[in-house]
Write an enzyme that holds these catalytic residues in place. Sequence first.
Site, PDB file in Angstrom:
ATOM      1  NE  ARG A  16      -9.423  48.020 -59.418  1.00 30.98           N
ATOM      2  CZ  ARG A  16     -10.527  48.647 -59.741  1.00 30.98           C
ATOM      3  NH1 ARG A  16     -11.420  48.077 -60.527  1.00 30.98           N
ATOM      4  NH2 ARG A  16     -10.736  49.885 -59.329  1.00 30.98           N
ATOM      5  CG  HIS A 217     -13.012  56.575 -58.407  1.00 29.56           C
ATOM      6  ND1 HIS A 217     -11.992  55.653 -58.278  1.00 29.56           N
ATOM      7  CD2 HIS A 217     -13.674  56.226 -59.534  1.00 29.56           C
ATOM      8  CE1 HIS A 217     -12.057  54.785 -59.279  1.00 29.56           C
ATOM      9  NE2 HIS A 217     -13.066  55.114 -60.057  1.00 29.56           N
ATOM     10  CG  HIS A 219     -14.337  56.955 -64.524  1.00 31.09           C
ATOM     11  ND1 HIS A 219     -14.200  55.750 -65.155  1.00 31.09           N
ATOM     12  CD2 HIS A 219     -14.212  56.691 -63.200  1.00 31.09           C
ATOM     13  CE1 HIS A 219     -14.014  54.797 -64.261  1.00 31.09           C
ATOM     14  NE2 HIS A 219     -14.021  55.331 -63.065  1.00 31.09           N
ATOM     15  CB  CYS A 250      -9.636  52.967 -74.920  1.00 36.19           C
ATOM     16  SG  CYS A 250     -10.787  51.962 -75.821  1.00 36.19           S
ATOM     17  CG  ASN A 263      -9.972  55.096 -63.775  1.00 37.31           C
ATOM     18  OD1 ASN A 263     -10.463  54.218 -64.445  1.00 37.31           O
ATOM     19  ND2 ASN A 263     -10.064  55.132 -62.468  1.00 37.31           N
TER      20      ASN A 263
END
Lengths: 322, 322
Positions: A16, A217, A219, A250, A263
């Site tokens: 996703r 969560h 990154h 990226c 992530n």
Amino acid sequence: MSDLPKHVHFHEEGPREGFQIERGGFSLADRAALVDALSETGLEEIQVTSFVSPKAVPQMADAEALFAAIRRKPGVRYDAVWLNERGYDRARACPGVDIGGRIALYASDAFALRNNNCTAAVMRERVNAWLDRYEADGVPIERALVMAAFGCNFEGEIPPERAVGELVWAYRVCRDRGLALPRLYLADTMGWANPQAIRRAVGLLRDALPEAEIGLHLHDTRGLGAANVLAALEMGISHFDSAVAGLGGCPFAGHGDSRGAGNICTEDMVFLCHEMGIGTGIDLEALVEAARLAERIIGRPLAGRLMHAGTLAAYRGRRAAA
Amino acid sequence: MSDLPKHVHFHEEGPREGFQIERGGFSLADRAALVDALSETGLEEIQVTSFVSPKAVPQMADAEALFAAIRRKPGVRYDAVWLNERGYDRARACPGVDIGGRIALYASDAFALRNNNCTAAVMRERVNAWLDRYEADGVPIERALVMAAFGCNFEGEIPPERAVGELVWAYRVCRDRGLALPRLYLADTMGWANPQAIRRAVGLLRDALPEAEIGLHLHDTRGLGAANVLAALEMGISHFDSAVAGLGGCPFAGHGDSRGAGNICTEDMVFLCHEMGIGTGIDLEALVEAARLAERIIGRPLAGRLMHAGTLAAYRGRRAAA
């Protein structure tokens, strides 16, 4: 000294969050093949796609077709994201979607205004409306998550009390309604977290709600992903959102471009867990192969490290074999 | 709970380790410009190049010319690598090289055989010969470093006792000769380390030599670089080798290709230190600009994260400015 969990659970968001950030043009067959490869790794939860406006996110327009194309593996949960009632209705109507209610909150008004065109306080009112709907539909609540919990590009520093306050609010609202709320997530949406900030926020949330289960969560926007996970593991945190191959961002993005905000990489963090003796139930070699498949599909080098270097399994036997 | 250092020192190896691994063809002016940019960041030590066989490493053949081209900044140490007497003689004869003796040892016989065509034990004999030479020339010893300290692609697992034993040997040899040995380095040459292995090896070395100063040479081969640095910081380690932009490896390498074995990224780790309240004496914005220069010179995306996302400095004022 530390309180390492025995088992860590990864919620795979690559299919996703990864493809949502790309410009599109990836075939349905390729995206289904990636989900299918992930299904064979031992991952228990895979976020497949978003049911969102095809105008706003054209690369997710075929959410129903993607769910129809994947091979559901028994025991794996296949979830999806929606942001409004239209998306929720589509997700509920779509065969194969494991529906769970998510409570989304903001620790930053500036980000809430930008992302949802409302304040954090108005977002709480909307959560109450969503809970009415979930209750009416008998949909269980899956999680509450507070975005920009560690800092915000539009507002600056965020005091941990603010992020924790939002989750405490969600916890109490669910409790007062008699709804189970399995987990509370602090989300480092814009890559501000550091190990000390992780410890402070998790510690505050634990103090406020000792009985609640906490997830993160994270990154890897600024290269601290693995350090932040280590700090969390040492506080006993056992639930992480992540993305295979480091999808979702990226290192090739322009400076300041949101595509830089990848992530944490699932297989690199599974490797971290395994090397520290923490179980994940995941076949690391199969996961690395899935990461390499993701890289072939995207068609350019992705940020994951282990997928390029290979695991240590092949080398470990050297002494015995020599 | 932890024993964070107040100040961390980075030994910048990007100009040497970074360009050594590339195919060559980078202009002298570009390479000098990178060293000059690094000189302006507050870094105290920069490894400029290697005095090695031009046949074996043609991209380092112009070591003397590179030293002649850089603008030496007072207070910065500019060192270089040599592997044999020919290289040592060249380095000593080259104006501008800060000469320090390095003791290199192996925790793996298989790697020693491959890299030096000798066993780890024979390597110790060679160290004694080098020490004779350094003593005769009045060259101070800079460090002892043990390679493959955490594991070896050619031998497999390496017990920490073996790596520590090599450093203890070096420490005692120098002590018996009356030579100062400022620091002992554990090198994760092939990317095997994890936070627990770091703690074990550092703990063992501390137990054996409580008075010795310990440094780490780490690679981010498998994505655990930042976690390994965090574990080391929490043990009070304050000396790290690193490479600007994550030079020295790249995520674009073929699987198993040694080009995947990048050093930990200097600016990402400086960012980690600063976010945790640890000083480095380094101007992070200037270092990020140097990393971007390195990327422009190499001509493809490099592994560093902060250089792509930008630091938090610009965002921190948002609340005040809003």
